[in-house]
Design an enzyme around this catalytic site. Structure first.
Site, PDB file in Angstrom:
ATOM      1  N   ASN A 199     -10.693  -2.743  -5.264  1.00 23.27           N
ATOM      2  CA  ASN A 199     -10.200  -1.768  -5.929  1.00 23.27           C
ATOM      3  C   ASN A 199     -10.893  -1.405  -7.557  1.00 23.27           C
ATOM      4  O   ASN A 199     -10.401  -0.586  -8.151  1.00 23.27           O
ATOM      5  CB  ASN A 199      -8.537  -2.186  -6.319  1.00 23.27           C
ATOM      6  CG  ASN A 199      -7.741  -2.065  -5.063  1.00 23.27           C
ATOM      7  OD1 ASN A 199      -6.997  -3.067  -4.901  1.00 23.27           O
ATOM      8  ND2 ASN A 199      -8.123  -1.245  -4.106  1.00 23.27           N
ATOM      9  N   ASP A 257       1.014  -1.122  -0.021  1.00 26.88           N
ATOM     10  CA  ASP A 257      -0.079   0.039   0.087  1.00 26.88           C
ATOM     11  C   ASP A 257       0.861   1.145  -0.140  1.00 26.88           C
ATOM     12  O   ASP A 257       1.972   1.163   0.443  1.00 26.88           O
ATOM     13  CB  ASP A 257      -0.950  -0.128   1.213  1.00 26.88           C
ATOM     14  CG  ASP A 257      -2.119   0.952   1.125  1.00 26.88           C
ATOM     15  OD1 ASP A 257      -2.469   1.357   0.026  1.00 26.88           O
ATOM     16  OD2 ASP A 257      -2.544   1.347   2.092  1.00 26.88           O
ATOM     17  N   ARG A 314      -0.032   7.840  -2.656  1.00 28.87           N
ATOM     18  CA  ARG A 314       0.580   8.738  -1.849  1.00 28.87           C
ATOM     19  C   ARG A 314       1.822   9.098  -2.234  1.00 28.87           C
ATOM     20  O   ARG A 314       2.506  10.305  -2.285  1.00 28.87           O
ATOM     21  CB  ARG A 314       0.386   8.591  -0.393  1.00 28.87           C
ATOM     22  CG  ARG A 314      -0.966   8.779   0.080  1.00 28.87           C
ATOM     23  CD  ARG A 314      -1.245   7.995   1.437  1.00 28.87           C
ATOM     24  NE  ARG A 314      -1.452   6.573   1.116  1.00 28.87           N
ATOM     25  CZ  ARG A 314      -1.604   5.697   2.141  1.00 28.87           C
ATOM     26  NH1 ARG A 314      -1.262   6.294   3.196  1.00 28.87           N
ATOM     27  NH2 ARG A 314      -1.897   4.385   2.064  1.00 28.87           N
TER      28      ARG A 314
HETATM   29  C1  IPE Z   1      -5.552  -2.610  -0.014  1.00 27.06           C
HETATM   30  O1  IPE Z   1      -5.158  -1.399  -0.102  1.00 27.06           O
HETATM   31  C2  IPE Z   1      -5.489  -3.342  -1.086  1.00 27.06           C
HETATM   32  C3  IPE Z   1      -4.123  -3.642  -1.662  1.00 27.06           C
HETATM   33  C4  IPE Z   1      -3.230  -3.225  -1.194  1.00 27.06           C
HETATM   34  C5  IPE Z   1      -4.179  -4.304  -2.854  1.00 27.06           C
HETATM   35  P1  IPE Z   1      -6.012  -0.128  -0.468  1.00 27.06           P
HETATM   36  O2  IPE Z   1      -5.508   1.025  -0.706  1.00 27.06           O
HETATM   37  O3  IPE Z   1      -7.088  -0.480  -1.571  1.00 27.06           O
HETATM   38  O4  IPE Z   1      -7.009   0.005   0.970  1.00 27.06           O
HETATM   39  P2  IPE Z   1      -7.614   1.100   1.650  1.00 27.06           P
HETATM   40  O5  IPE Z   1      -8.870   1.542   0.868  1.00 27.06           O
HETATM   41  O6  IPE Z   1      -6.712   2.033   2.272  1.00 27.06           O
HETATM   42  O7  IPE Z   1      -8.402   0.488   2.867  1.00 27.06           O
HETATM   43  C1  IPE Z   2      -1.665   0.088  -3.214  1.00 27.73           C
HETATM   44  O1  IPE Z   2      -1.266   1.554  -3.481  1.00 27.73           O
HETATM   45  C2  IPE Z   2      -1.854  -0.477  -4.789  1.00 27.73           C
HETATM   46  C3  IPE Z   2      -3.164  -0.987  -5.049  1.00 27.73           C
HETATM   47  C4  IPE Z   2      -4.301  -1.018  -4.051  1.00 27.73           C
HETATM   48  C5  IPE Z   2      -3.494  -1.609  -6.167  1.00 27.73           C
HETATM   49  P1  IPE Z   2      -2.568   2.373  -3.405  1.00 27.73           P
HETATM   50  O2  IPE Z   2      -3.238   2.882  -4.794  1.00 27.73           O
HETATM   51  O3  IPE Z   2      -3.628   2.026  -2.694  1.00 27.73           O
HETATM   52  O4  IPE Z   2      -1.825   3.824  -2.808  1.00 27.73           O
HETATM   53  P2  IPE Z   2      -2.614   4.874  -1.897  1.00 27.73           P
HETATM   54  O5  IPE Z   2      -3.196   4.030  -0.492  1.00 27.73           O
HETATM   55  O6  IPE Z   2      -3.522   5.739  -2.466  1.00 27.73           O
HETATM   56  O7  IPE Z   2      -1.224   5.895  -1.424  1.00 27.73           O
HETATM   57 MG    MG Z   3      -4.083   2.476  -0.472  1.00 22.70          MG
END
Ligand code: IPE
Ligand code: IPE
Ligand code: MG
Length: 250
Positions: free
Chosen positions: A78, A30, A34
């Site tokens: 997602n 994750d 950001r």
């Molecule tokens: C969890 O991250 C899913 C993956 C890393 C694939 P998200 O970014 O989707 O989760 P939330 O929305 O912060 O809970």
């Molecule tokens: C994780 O990074 C990747 C996936 C969930 C596919 P994010 O895309 O959730 O990154 P943040 O949480 O918005 O920073």
């Molecule tokens: Mg995320």
């Protein structure tokens, strides 16, 4: 302090020699978005950088002898992201799976997928199946990629499969046990994760391995996934090795 001197001060955070390693590590990858935002880049640039970290960290886990690594790559939730972001992620998945198909032939890592892969394009599905088949006999680390994975969705699928067995008379109500439920999950045959790491500082599971994580050790790291290094992982491993896992006992 000299190179050969002993004592606590000389112990590097990166020194994981001799410590008890987890058999199964799960990572919620994750913080890509950001990471990009901080640099004034589009979120997709974060996913590109995150994909590199994914390659590095899976290789490192294999090198240090981790038996099972489960990486959360795409959740059932997602799909709700902007279409352009989802499309870019699908393109990166395709690039990786094609690369794995080329390079994994001589590798020891066995690739597997957990999640409902029926929702991906036929092309991606075919790449997943080919990779899984090609690497199935590899005797090194098992790398589970959680793709269109959701812990609740996984339980829904398990309930349906178990119901079918009940209705057909293959099992009776009394056969329903924790073992039977575990055996109807995507992770059938794989031990529960010992350690789950979440970078990017969020303190939640986001639907990752709900059933399997009942007694997993959680480790939250503030670093964003694209900046995650072997050194961060080593710190988590060292902390894990010091934790006392009681499983409800004393
Ligand atoms: C969890 O991250 C899913 C993956 C890393 C694939 P998200 O970014 O989707 O989760 P939330 O929305 O912060 O809970
Ligand atoms: C994780 O990074 C990747 C996936 C969930 C596919 P994010 O895309 O959730 O990154 P943040 O949480 O918005 O920073
Ligand atoms: Mg995320």
């Amino acid at each position: 302090m000299g190179f050969f001197s002993t004592g606590k001060a000389n112990v590097q955070a990166s020194d994981i020699s001799g410590i008890k390693l987890p058999e199964h590590i799960g990572i919620i990858m994750d913080g890509n978005g950001r990471w990009a935002k901080k640099r004034g880049l589009p979120r997709t640039a974060g996913h590109k950088a995150g994909a590199e970290t994914f390659r590095r960290i899976s290789r490192y886990c294999s090198d240090i002898g981790i038996k099972y690594l489960t990486l959360y790559a795409f959740s059932t939730e997602n799909w709700s992201r902007p279409q352009e972001e989802v499309n870019t992620l699908m393109r990166y998945f395709k690039d990786y799976l094609e690369e794995a198909l080329r390079d994994f032939a001589d590798d020891t890592i066995a690739l597997r997928f957990i999640g409902d892969i029926s929702r991906f394009s036929p092309e991606l599905r075919e790449l997943m199946i080919k990779n899984q088949t090609l690497s199935a006999a590899h005797e090194g680390m098992i790398l589970n990629l959680a793709m269109n994975y959701g812990g609740r969705d996984e339980l829904v699928h398990a309930f349906r499969d178990i119901s079918e067995k009940l209705l057909s008379g293959e099992i009776t109500k009394d056969d329903i046990s924790e073992k039977l439920i575990s055996d109807n999950l995507y992770t059938k045959g794989i031990p529960d994760p010992d350690l789950i790491i979440r970078p990017s500082g969020e303190h939640r599971t986001s639907n990752f391995l709900l059933w399997q994580s009942a007694y997993s050790e959680y480790y939250i790291d503030d670093v964003l996934w694209p900046d995650y290094t072997a050194e961060h992982l080593n710190k988590a491993l060292i902390e894990y090795s010091k934790r006392s896992r009681r499983f409800g006992g004393v």
